[in-house]
Design a protein around this motif. Structure first.
Motif, short mmCIF file in Angstrom:
data_model
loop_
_atom_site.label_atom_id
_atom_site.label_comp_id
_atom_site.label_asym_id
_atom_site.label_seq_id
_atom_site.Cartn_x
_atom_site.Cartn_y
_atom_site.Cartn_z
N TYR A 145 0.85 -1.19 0.00
CA TYR A 145 0.00 0.00 0.00
C TYR A 145 0.88 1.23 0.00
CZ TYR A 145 1.21 0.56 4.91
OH TYR A 145 1.90 0.74 6.08
N LYS A 146 0.32 2.30 -0.49
CA LYS A 146 1.03 3.56 -0.53
C LYS A 146 0.03 4.63 -0.08
CE LYS A 146 4.18 5.95 -3.58
NZ LYS A 146 4.72 6.00 -4.93
N PRO A 147 0.34 5.34 0.98
CA PRO A 147 -0.61 6.36 1.43
C PRO A 147 -0.75 7.47 0.40
CG PRO A 147 1.41 6.46 2.71
CD PRO A 147 1.52 5.28 1.81
N LYS A 148 -1.94 7.97 0.26
CA LYS A 148 -2.20 9.05 -0.68
C LYS A 148 -1.94 10.37 0.03
CE LYS A 148 -5.67 10.74 -3.88
NZ LYS A 148 -7.03 10.56 -4.39
N VAL A 149 -0.98 11.12 -0.49
CA VAL A 149 -0.62 12.39 0.11
C VAL A 149 -1.36 13.49 -0.64
CG1 VAL A 149 1.28 13.97 0.61
CG2 VAL A 149 1.65 11.49 0.70
N LEU A 150 -2.13 14.22 0.11
CA LEU A 150 -2.90 15.31 -0.48
C LEU A 150 -2.13 16.61 -0.34
CD1 LEU A 150 -6.40 14.41 0.99
CD2 LEU A 150 -5.51 13.89 -1.27
#
Length: 180
Positions: A145-150
């Motif tokens: 998984y890869k966190p979504k950076v906003l």
């Protein structure tokens, strides 16, 4: 019948074949669905969009003395041999558990081949037999998984400046501040 072997491959691509196949091997997976009571309808099953992580429990017998090849061993290319070779395998499994290593686990001649983390590990001797380590592993599937950076946008602070303007009085009315 084809021979089955158990292999673990670590993050630096070193592959370890265990001396014996698991005594017990169980794969379980939950659908992640929930049951809900609905008025005038009864109990329904709300389907989950994704399944839960797959869990594998396996029991391994690892001989302490790996100096002589036994007929019941399934491993052909053992990394450690000798009088205490089995202790090295147990230490390796324990280290992977402590360090939370992501491992590729392959059981040959089966469709079982995926990435797992050792979530539970117990080792010891059973029934007074100190010639074989009995290791019980609980493997849990690992998903990348890869966190979504906003991106955040800087909002300038708005400073509200109040200006005082003289209020005019309506024509024909006298009030506070009116000149008479």
């Amino acid at each position: 019948m084809a021979q089955t072997s158990l292999f673990f491959t670590d993050r630096i691509n070193l592959t370890y074949e265990l001396p014996m196949t698991p005594e017990e091997f169980t794969v379980s997976s939950d659908g992640g669905n929930t049951k809900v009571d609905v008025v005038n309808l009864g109990e329904i099953l709300r389907l989950s969009p994704a399944t839960s992580l797959q869990e594998v429990t396996l029991t391994l017998n690892i001989p302490v003395d790996l100096s002589r090849r036994r007929a019941y061993w399934t491993g052909k290319k053992l990394r450690w041999t000798g009088k205490t070779g089995g202790n090295n395998y147990v230490k390796l499994l324990k280290d992977w558990h402590i360090n939370k290593e992501v491992l590729r686990v392959v059981l040959t001649n089966t469709p079982f081949n995926d990435l797992y983390v050792i979530d539970g590990f117990t080792s010891g001797f059973k029934d007074g037999n100190v010639d074989d380590w009995v290791c019980e592993l609980k493997l849990v599937a690992w998903r990348s998984y890869k966190p979504k950076v906003l991106a955040t946008k800087e909002v300038a602070d708005k400073v509200r400046i109040r200006t005082t303007t003289a209020r005019t009085n309506p024509a024909g009315k006298i009030g506070v501040g009116s000149s008479v």
